[in-house]
Design an enzyme around this catalytic site. Structure first.
Site, PDB file in Angstrom:
ATOM      1  N   ARG A 174       1.061  -1.330  -0.374  1.00  0.00           N
ATOM      2  CA  ARG A 174      -0.181   0.104   0.364  1.00  0.00           C
ATOM      3  C   ARG A 174       0.785   1.224   0.188  1.00  0.00           C
ATOM      4  O   ARG A 174       1.427   0.657   1.470  1.00  0.00           O
ATOM      5  CB  ARG A 174      -0.597  -0.076   1.446  1.00  0.00           C
ATOM      6  CG  ARG A 174      -2.210  -1.166   0.857  1.00  0.00           C
ATOM      7  CD  ARG A 174      -2.739  -0.755   2.325  1.00  0.00           C
ATOM      8  NE  ARG A 174      -2.439  -0.980   3.535  1.00  0.00           N
ATOM      9  CZ  ARG A 174      -1.467  -2.113   4.169  1.00  0.00           C
ATOM     10  NH1 ARG A 174      -1.994  -3.595   3.871  1.00  0.00           N
ATOM     11  NH2 ARG A 174      -1.051  -2.223   5.190  1.00  0.00           N
ATOM     12  N   ARG A 178      -1.335  10.084   1.037  1.00  0.00           N
ATOM     13  CA  ARG A 178      -2.612  10.813   2.007  1.00  0.00           C
ATOM     14  C   ARG A 178      -2.055  12.044   1.233  1.00  0.00           C
ATOM     15  O   ARG A 178      -1.547  13.423   0.890  1.00  0.00           O
ATOM     16  CB  ARG A 178      -1.911  11.001   3.151  1.00  0.00           C
ATOM     17  CG  ARG A 178      -2.238   9.663   4.252  1.00  0.00           C
ATOM     18  CD  ARG A 178      -2.042   9.935   5.056  1.00  0.00           C
ATOM     19  NE  ARG A 178      -2.149   8.879   6.047  1.00  0.00           N
ATOM     20  CZ  ARG A 178      -1.586   8.718   7.148  1.00  0.00           C
ATOM     21  NH1 ARG A 178      -0.530   9.436   8.096  1.00  0.00           N
ATOM     22  NH2 ARG A 178      -0.851   7.437   8.034  1.00  0.00           N
ATOM     23  N   ARG A 250      18.095  -8.886   7.498  1.00  0.00           N
ATOM     24  CA  ARG A 250      18.969  -7.712   7.595  1.00  0.00           C
ATOM     25  C   ARG A 250      19.262  -7.797   9.240  1.00  0.00           C
ATOM     26  O   ARG A 250      18.311  -8.109   9.674  1.00  0.00           O
ATOM     27  CB  ARG A 250      18.040  -6.532   6.784  1.00  0.00           C
ATOM     28  CG  ARG A 250      18.019  -6.671   4.923  1.00  0.00           C
ATOM     29  CD  ARG A 250      19.761  -6.492   4.284  1.00  0.00           C
ATOM     30  NE  ARG A 250      20.104  -5.355   4.997  1.00  0.00           N
ATOM     31  CZ  ARG A 250      20.982  -4.777   4.152  1.00  0.00           C
ATOM     32  NH1 ARG A 250      21.954  -6.040   3.539  1.00  0.00           N
ATOM     33  NH2 ARG A 250      21.536  -4.119   3.809  1.00  0.00           N
ATOM     34  N   ARG A 280      18.628   6.245   9.037  1.00  0.00           N
ATOM     35  CA  ARG A 280      17.827   7.728  10.083  1.00  0.00           C
ATOM     36  C   ARG A 280      18.184   7.580  11.546  1.00  0.00           C
ATOM     37  O   ARG A 280      19.113   6.818  11.549  1.00  0.00           O
ATOM     38  CB  ARG A 280      16.246   7.158  10.347  1.00  0.00           C
ATOM     39  CG  ARG A 280      16.606   5.810  10.939  1.00  0.00           C
ATOM     40  CD  ARG A 280      14.621   4.784  11.249  1.00  0.00           C
ATOM     41  NE  ARG A 280      14.441   3.943  12.099  1.00  0.00           N
ATOM     42  CZ  ARG A 280      13.478   3.457  12.482  1.00  0.00           C
ATOM     43  NH1 ARG A 280      12.697   4.097  12.110  1.00  0.00           N
ATOM     44  NH2 ARG A 280      14.155   2.413  13.295  1.00  0.00           N
ATOM     45  N   GLU A 301      21.553   5.093  12.321  1.00  0.00           N
ATOM     46  CA  GLU A 301      21.024   3.631  12.067  1.00  0.00           C
ATOM     47  C   GLU A 301      21.722   2.994  11.463  1.00  0.00           C
ATOM     48  O   GLU A 301      21.060   3.575  10.122  1.00  0.00           O
ATOM     49  CB  GLU A 301      19.749   3.618  12.187  1.00  0.00           C
ATOM     50  CG  GLU A 301      19.252   2.459  12.786  1.00  0.00           C
ATOM     51  CD  GLU A 301      17.218   1.733  12.810  1.00  0.00           C
ATOM     52  OE1 GLU A 301      16.521   1.294  12.037  1.00  0.00           O
ATOM     53  OE2 GLU A 301      17.424   2.620  13.810  1.00  0.00           O
ATOM     54  N   TYR A 349       8.260 -10.785   9.361  1.00  0.00           N
ATOM     55  CA  TYR A 349       8.472  -9.697   9.844  1.00  0.00           C
ATOM     56  C   TYR A 349       6.961  -9.462  10.420  1.00  0.00           C
ATOM     57  O   TYR A 349       6.241  -9.307   9.904  1.00  0.00           O
ATOM     58  CB  TYR A 349       8.761  -8.422   8.417  1.00  0.00           C
ATOM     59  CG  TYR A 349       8.875  -7.139  10.029  1.00  0.00           C
ATOM     60  CD1 TYR A 349       9.672  -6.437   9.947  1.00  0.00           C
ATOM     61  CD2 TYR A 349       7.147  -6.396   9.845  1.00  0.00           C
ATOM     62  CE1 TYR A 349       9.732  -5.531  11.210  1.00  0.00           C
ATOM     63  CE2 TYR A 349       7.711  -4.854   9.866  1.00  0.00           C
ATOM     64  CZ  TYR A 349       8.780  -4.524  10.752  1.00  0.00           C
ATOM     65  OH  TYR A 349       8.399  -3.675  11.126  1.00  0.00           O
ATOM     66  N   ASP A 351       5.026  -6.783  12.928  1.00  0.00           N
ATOM     67  CA  ASP A 351       4.827  -5.531  13.869  1.00  0.00           C
ATOM     68  C   ASP A 351       4.067  -7.155  15.197  1.00  0.00           C
ATOM     69  O   ASP A 351       3.778  -7.469  15.830  1.00  0.00           O
ATOM     70  CB  ASP A 351       3.641  -5.014  13.708  1.00  0.00           C
ATOM     71  CG  ASP A 351       4.265  -3.944  12.633  1.00  0.00           C
ATOM     72  OD1 ASP A 351       5.543  -3.715  12.527  1.00  0.00           O
ATOM     73  OD2 ASP A 351       2.967  -3.556  11.799  1.00  0.00           O
TER      74      ASP A 351
END
Length: 384
Positions: A174, A178, A250, A280, A301, A349, A351
């Site tokens: 996705r 926005r 990774r 970042r 990072e 992966y 969440d």
């Protein structure tokens, strides 16, 4: 007597949640972890120098639409409101992510309305790409070359070590664009941060008379026969001594530094250009905006391919690895009395909310199968 002893390998969310539900059902739960602390990669602790709550293994921000998971978590922690507002530095400017109306207007020096921006971005997309096969094609089709190269290309190269043309389009399922000024990185119903950090949550979940914890303890297959069942949240390939080689991951390197004052004014600042070696910088006091700290702790990072000495973070689920993964899945399904769970055990992966939901489901499946005298499967999620 019925054997009520359960061994759980790993004291992160997967192990803690499964352990808690089984302990409440009368099982004698032994949880082991190789590290010297609970909470896995969610581990957080106070920095001695600044007093800032630091996410030791990188930032963890809780977000979910799953009300059951949210309610479960709130039994063990005070969750504070938190909105993740990510910024990115590109071409000498700072933009908001995900790409929103402000990002579009700022980048193209326009003052579009939402409908005007939609029409403008649609005109930027590559209409010759009908069925995107790669990450790059997916981005080019929907946002065009300029936004792709500014916000996706360099960051993806650094994060995955692969050109976006080599990555599947599914990674960008996705496209985060926005056409309003909403700069909340997530769109979930429930979003927050634990007031006292994640370690406290895990320790509260594990606080049960039927749970025993052994840290600095490696898993030994020879111990399996002592237990009714084993829930294994370590690396799937490690369980089988890397019989078919190592699955690819990774890993992340963190360069921690402190600053007297306010370093960047936000929790997360991405760096999208390939010329900047890190992906970042995170400023950890901003993950707890209800606290006040004069000094600050930052992480630069860096992402790279995981070696056998590194901590695996992100599974690389490309075609070659999927063939290798299927070989390990076949081995796992031939095992008895062990179920593979979590990010490492299922090579996916995940969440945090998904991890908790799957752990709750796994514990319930186990209890149901025991009651009905059925075998517990090696996986409670689809692996093929």
């Amino acid at each position: 007597m019925e054997n009520k002893k359960i061994l759980i390998v790993g004291a992160g969310f997967s192990g803690a949640v499964i352990g808690r539900l089984l302990a409440e059902d009368g099982y004698d739960v032994h949880i082991i972890d190789e590290r010297n602390h609970t909470a896995g990669n969610c581990y957080s602790e106070r920095d001695e120098e600044t007093g800032v709550m630091v996410h030791t293994y990188g930032p963890h921000i809780f977000h979910t639409d799953n009300e059951e998971v949210w309610n479960f978590l709130n039994q063990y922690a005070e969750m504070m409101p938190y909105v993740n507002r990510v910024k990115t530095t590109v071409n000498g400017q700072v933009f908001s992510l995900p790409i929103n109306l402000h990002t579009i207007n700022q980048f193209f020096h326009k003052t579009f309305s939402p409908d005007e921006a939609k029409e403008f971005i649609a005109g930027k997309g590559d209409v010759s790409i009908t069925e995107p096969k790669s990450f790059e094609e997916q981005a080019l089709k929907f946002v065009g070359k300029e936004l792709y190269e500014a916000f996706f290309k360099g960051y993806t190269l650094k994060q995955w070590g692969l050109h976006p043309s080599e990555l599947p389009a599914s990674i960008l399922k996705r496209l985060p664009v926005r056409f309003n000024y909403d700069d909340n990185y997530f769109s979930h119903k429930f979003q927050g941060m634990p007031k006292d950090g994640y370690t406290v949550i895990i320790d509260h979940i594990l606080d049960h008379q039927n749970i025993t914890i052994s840290l600095n303890t490696k898993f030994d297959k020879a111990d399996q026969t002592k237990y009714r069942h084993v829930f294994y949240s370590g690396p799937l390939d490690a369980y089988f001594d890397y019989q078919y080689g190592r699955l690819a991951y990774r890993t992340l390197d963190f360069h921690k530094f402190t600053y007297q004052g306010d370093y960047q004014g936000t929790a997360v600042m991405n760096y999208g250009e390939e010329s900047v070696p890190y992906t970042r910088i995170t400023e950890h006091k901003y993950f707890a905006p209800w606290e006040n700290h004069g000094d600050s702790v930052m992480y630069k990072e860096f992402s790279r391919l995981c070696t056998e000495k590194d901590l695996p973070y992100y599974p690389i689920r490309l075609v070659g690895e999927m063939t290798q993964l299927e070989q390990y899945v076949d081995l796992a399904e031939a095992e008895n009395n062990v179920t593979f769970v979590g990010r490492l055990g299922t090579y996916r992966y995940l969440d945090m909310d998904v991890t908790i939901a799957e752990a709750l489901n796994t514990a319930r499946i186990f209890l149901e199968n025991i009651n009905k005298d059925r075998e517990m499967p090696a996986f409670t999620v689809k692996m093929k």
